[in-house]
Design a protein around this motif. Sequence first.
Motif, PDB file in Angstrom:
ATOM      1  N   GLN A  57     -10.632  74.510  22.006  1.00  0.00           N
ATOM      2  CA  GLN A  57     -11.564  75.728  22.526  1.00  0.00           C
ATOM      3  C   GLN A  57     -11.738  75.851  23.524  1.00  0.00           C
ATOM      4  O   GLN A  57     -10.367  75.047  25.008  1.00  0.00           O
ATOM      5  CB  GLN A  57     -13.134  74.558  22.226  1.00  0.00           C
ATOM      6  CG  GLN A  57     -14.256  74.894  23.376  1.00  0.00           C
ATOM      7  CD  GLN A  57     -15.513  74.239  23.032  1.00  0.00           C
ATOM      8  OE1 GLN A  57     -15.971  73.077  22.506  1.00  0.00           O
ATOM      9  NE2 GLN A  57     -16.250  74.207  23.588  1.00  0.00           N
ATOM     10  N   VAL A  58     -11.757  76.997  24.493  1.00  0.00           N
ATOM     11  CA  VAL A  58     -11.269  77.466  25.572  1.00  0.00           C
ATOM     12  C   VAL A  58     -12.698  78.272  25.653  1.00  0.00           C
ATOM     13  O   VAL A  58     -13.693  78.733  25.499  1.00  0.00           O
ATOM     14  CB  VAL A  58     -10.064  78.415  25.616  1.00  0.00           C
ATOM     15  CG1 VAL A  58      -8.454  77.970  24.994  1.00  0.00           C
ATOM     16  CG2 VAL A  58     -10.609  79.044  24.747  1.00  0.00           C
ATOM     17  N   GLY A  59     -12.498  78.157  27.150  1.00  0.00           N
ATOM     18  CA  GLY A  59     -13.285  79.357  28.361  1.00  0.00           C
ATOM     19  C   GLY A  59     -14.467  78.658  28.639  1.00  0.00           C
ATOM     20  O   GLY A  59     -13.817  76.945  28.268  1.00  0.00           O
ATOM     21  N   PRO A  60     -15.510  78.442  28.400  1.00  0.00           N
ATOM     22  CA  PRO A  60     -16.487  77.899  29.281  1.00  0.00           C
ATOM     23  C   PRO A  60     -17.372  76.978  28.204  1.00  0.00           C
ATOM     24  O   PRO A  60     -17.051  77.150  26.550  1.00  0.00           O
ATOM     25  CB  PRO A  60     -18.148  79.079  29.340  1.00  0.00           C
ATOM     26  CG  PRO A  60     -17.532  80.539  28.460  1.00  0.00           C
ATOM     27  CD  PRO A  60     -15.664  80.039  28.611  1.00  0.00           C
ATOM     28  N   PRO A  61     -18.297  75.784  27.757  1.00  0.00           N
ATOM     29  CA  PRO A  61     -18.640  75.569  25.872  1.00  0.00           C
ATOM     30  C   PRO A  61     -19.365  76.186  25.696  1.00  0.00           C
ATOM     31  O   PRO A  61     -19.924  77.363  26.529  1.00  0.00           O
ATOM     32  CB  PRO A  61     -20.378  74.495  27.439  1.00  0.00           C
ATOM     33  CG  PRO A  61     -18.971  74.194  28.905  1.00  0.00           C
ATOM     34  CD  PRO A  61     -18.651  75.620  29.110  1.00  0.00           C
ATOM     35  N   ALA A  62     -18.806  76.651  24.258  1.00  0.00           N
ATOM     36  CA  ALA A  62     -20.073  76.954  23.700  1.00  0.00           C
ATOM     37  C   ALA A  62     -21.322  77.297  23.756  1.00  0.00           C
ATOM     38  O   ALA A  62     -22.327  76.688  24.122  1.00  0.00           O
ATOM     39  CB  ALA A  62     -19.827  76.308  21.934  1.00  0.00           C
ATOM     40  N   ALA A  63     -21.755  78.232  23.385  1.00  0.00           N
ATOM     41  CA  ALA A  63     -23.185  78.344  23.984  1.00  0.00           C
ATOM     42  C   ALA A  63     -24.363  78.679  22.542  1.00  0.00           C
ATOM     43  O   ALA A  63     -24.197  79.265  21.556  1.00  0.00           O
ATOM     44  CB  ALA A  63     -23.387  79.836  24.431  1.00  0.00           C
ATOM     45  N   ILE A  64     -25.290  77.775  23.046  1.00  0.00           N
ATOM     46  CA  ILE A  64     -25.911  77.462  21.500  1.00  0.00           C
ATOM     47  C   ILE A  64     -27.753  77.934  21.916  1.00  0.00           C
ATOM     48  O   ILE A  64     -28.660  78.080  23.546  1.00  0.00           O
ATOM     49  CB  ILE A  64     -26.620  75.540  21.929  1.00  0.00           C
ATOM     50  CG1 ILE A  64     -24.867  75.024  21.140  1.00  0.00           C
ATOM     51  CG2 ILE A  64     -27.638  76.000  20.698  1.00  0.00           C
ATOM     52  CD1 ILE A  64     -25.477  73.627  20.769  1.00  0.00           C
ATOM     53  N   HIS A  65     -27.824  79.310  21.419  1.00  0.00           N
ATOM     54  CA  HIS A  65     -29.360  79.883  21.449  1.00  0.00           C
ATOM     55  C   HIS A  65     -29.802  80.144  20.424  1.00  0.00           C
ATOM     56  O   HIS A  65     -29.530  80.209  19.143  1.00  0.00           O
ATOM     57  CB  HIS A  65     -28.688  81.630  22.697  1.00  0.00           C
ATOM     58  CG  HIS A  65     -30.636  82.421  22.558  1.00  0.00           C
ATOM     59  ND1 HIS A  65     -30.873  83.334  21.720  1.00  0.00           N
ATOM     60  CD2 HIS A  65     -31.315  82.226  23.611  1.00  0.00           C
ATOM     61  CE1 HIS A  65     -32.223  83.235  22.524  1.00  0.00           C
ATOM     62  NE2 HIS A  65     -32.300  83.269  23.520  1.00  0.00           N
ATOM     63  N   THR A  66     -31.980  79.645  20.766  1.00  0.00           N
ATOM     64  CA  THR A  66     -31.982  79.536  20.027  1.00  0.00           C
ATOM     65  C   THR A  66     -33.781  79.635  20.416  1.00  0.00           C
ATOM     66  O   THR A  66     -33.788  79.849  21.568  1.00  0.00           O
ATOM     67  CB  THR A  66     -33.171  77.938  19.794  1.00  0.00           C
ATOM     68  OG1 THR A  66     -31.808  76.898  19.133  1.00  0.00           O
ATOM     69  CG2 THR A  66     -34.251  77.413  18.505  1.00  0.00           C
ATOM     70  N   HIS A  67     -34.110  80.568  18.893  1.00  0.00           N
ATOM     71  CA  HIS A  67     -35.483  81.595  18.951  1.00  0.00           C
ATOM     72  C   HIS A  67     -36.247  80.943  18.304  1.00  0.00           C
ATOM     73  O   HIS A  67     -36.194  81.378  17.267  1.00  0.00           O
ATOM     74  CB  HIS A  67     -35.325  83.317  19.372  1.00  0.00           C
ATOM     75  CG  HIS A  67     -35.751  83.823  19.253  1.00  0.00           C
ATOM     76  ND1 HIS A  67     -36.797  84.406  20.668  1.00  0.00           N
ATOM     77  CD2 HIS A  67     -36.585  84.822  18.236  1.00  0.00           C
ATOM     78  CE1 HIS A  67     -37.406  85.175  20.179  1.00  0.00           C
ATOM     79  NE2 HIS A  67     -37.815  85.577  19.122  1.00  0.00           N
ATOM     80  N   THR A  68     -38.057  80.784  18.975  1.00  0.00           N
ATOM     81  CA  THR A  68     -38.396  80.341  17.894  1.00  0.00           C
ATOM     82  C   THR A  68     -39.955  81.075  17.917  1.00  0.00           C
ATOM     83  O   THR A  68     -40.044  81.564  19.330  1.00  0.00           O
ATOM     84  CB  THR A  68     -38.820  78.864  18.366  1.00  0.00           C
ATOM     85  OG1 THR A  68     -37.532  78.264  17.631  1.00  0.00           O
ATOM     86  CG2 THR A  68     -40.016  78.637  17.026  1.00  0.00           C
TER      87      THR A  68
ATOM     88  N   LEU B  78     -12.108  80.072  20.392  1.00  0.00           N
ATOM     89  CA  LEU B  78     -11.480  79.564  20.260  1.00  0.00           C
ATOM     90  C   LEU B  78      -9.756  80.062  20.032  1.00  0.00           C
ATOM     91  O   LEU B  78      -9.654  81.455  20.034  1.00  0.00           O
ATOM     92  CB  LEU B  78     -11.561  79.345  19.264  1.00  0.00           C
ATOM     93  CG  LEU B  78     -13.077  78.822  18.130  1.00  0.00           C
ATOM     94  CD1 LEU B  78     -13.124  78.423  17.152  1.00  0.00           C
ATOM     95  CD2 LEU B  78     -13.365  77.055  19.216  1.00  0.00           C
ATOM     96  N   VAL B  79      -9.187  78.642  19.761  1.00  0.00           N
ATOM     97  CA  VAL B  79      -7.830  79.099  19.851  1.00  0.00           C
ATOM     98  C   VAL B  79      -6.858  78.409  19.168  1.00  0.00           C
ATOM     99  O   VAL B  79      -7.137  77.941  18.440  1.00  0.00           O
ATOM    100  CB  VAL B  79      -6.751  79.055  21.254  1.00  0.00           C
ATOM    101  CG1 VAL B  79      -5.652  79.933  21.182  1.00  0.00           C
ATOM    102  CG2 VAL B  79      -6.901  80.754  22.421  1.00  0.00           C
TER     103      VAL B  79
END
Length: 507
Positions: free
Chosen positions: A365-376, A393-394
């Motif tokens: 994993q590279v760069g910023p943390p993985a983003a989690i977006h939840t739409h309800t 990812l690399v």
Amino acid sequence: MTVDARAAARRPIHWAVGGALVVATALVPSAESAAAEQKSEVALRYTCPFPSGPEEVDVLVSAVLPTSARTGEEIRPAQVAVEVTLPPTALARFAGLDAATLSAVARLAVRNSVGDKSADASWQDLTAPAAELPTPGEGEGEGDSQDPGALTLTATGDVPTVTFGSPGRATLAPDGLDLALTSLTEAGEPTTPPGLDVACTPASGQERELAAIAIRGDQDPTAPAPRPGESEPAPHPAPTRPAEGLPPTAREKIDALTEKRREALEDDPGSCPIEIPPEWVMTTAETYAAGYANAAKLDGAAALGPAFMKVVLNKRYINDSCASTVDVSSEVNFDYEGKRQLPPTKATFLSYGFMPTTATMTLEQVGPPAAIHTHTVTNTPTYPEETTVTAQLVMRLSDVEVNGVPLDVGPDCRTERPFEQVLKGYGQSYPPAGYLVAYGGTLTGYAHIPPFEGCGATEDLDPIFTSAISSPGKKADNYTKMTQAPLCVATNPEGPDCPPRKPKPER
């Protein structure tokens, strides 16, 4: 159709599972807590991998905590500080970069335990301001006992609460420590490179307990009696699965904020969306995910995980009662032996349709943390929910064999640039079904694999791996299916999903 924003805003606020997950664990101080406080601290020795080699680093962790609490009561550590003393040998790298100052952002794992139950909280974004680097030999560090030339950085900040549901002796104990160090020149410009990330582990054989808290049950005879004229306060409920409801303290604050926004609608109809203050709802959690990734050109699949994930929930939480939606932004980092990556996996494929090829694949994993977006969507009884997880990812390859013969690809065979892995999950909150952030489930998606570079110790093998694996076009997309286990939330170490368990991947 025209929507009356004022009327729509007066609908009850709805809460998606992904958002209620954290609010229900109540990152809101309890008004009734009147327990005596204790200033707790513990001095520890950590081993940190600096460019100079493994370095022993002294760390002092301190916080103000209550001496006792009731079951179900939210406990918020106050005046948190992590003092990190870096030895001169660890600082030598920065002197070579013409650095004048050094600052840090610390992330400390803290194990919350009571009885045989425990969960790791993540004390994140603890910030140490820039400090002048000592001149070698002058010993500008603080404290009489500090080595000459050492430097102490003190990181402070707010951290999540914790709730214990069973009476007994509860403890908080520091564990792994991650440091993001940033160096600047005398002119205030970033050095080249500008920083260093270090994952430190506590030395074995140490007593790591920071504090002990006596947790009293609702009927505990040692609980203080009410004052004359006062009635016994209502007991806190024992922690339940976070998605099952909001605690009264959080609901009162949110309802008050909602009412103020409704009043503002009289003059400003566009002010319907409400962004909940992150200190009310943000916390950390951990879980595992496992699955398979298809390699389209190789006509096979590679197992992924089980990957350990550290999650920061509800960094942003927006409720729009006019549109009947809730949008939650969270983030996640993979963690394997202190590195931001999935566990290496070995797979065998048929290269070009006929040649058996075995390789170890590592996704970093590279760069910023993985983003989690939840739409309800909250205007239907089931509360349908869509979640998108996006990671950079690399891919690295090693231990390659072609038709049983080792192929020396060298130490740095990888994709020439990061690629984006997007996974989506769909579910509903009532009744819980499909994928939900709190309960886990299945996420699926595709990824384009870039060309490879750095492959080959004695010859250029980049074209071979690019031709066999990379997928620049849609027809060669690589399908990924991951199964996430339910979250173990740090504020509720006695929850049914703590400690986190490893899921069984689905094909």
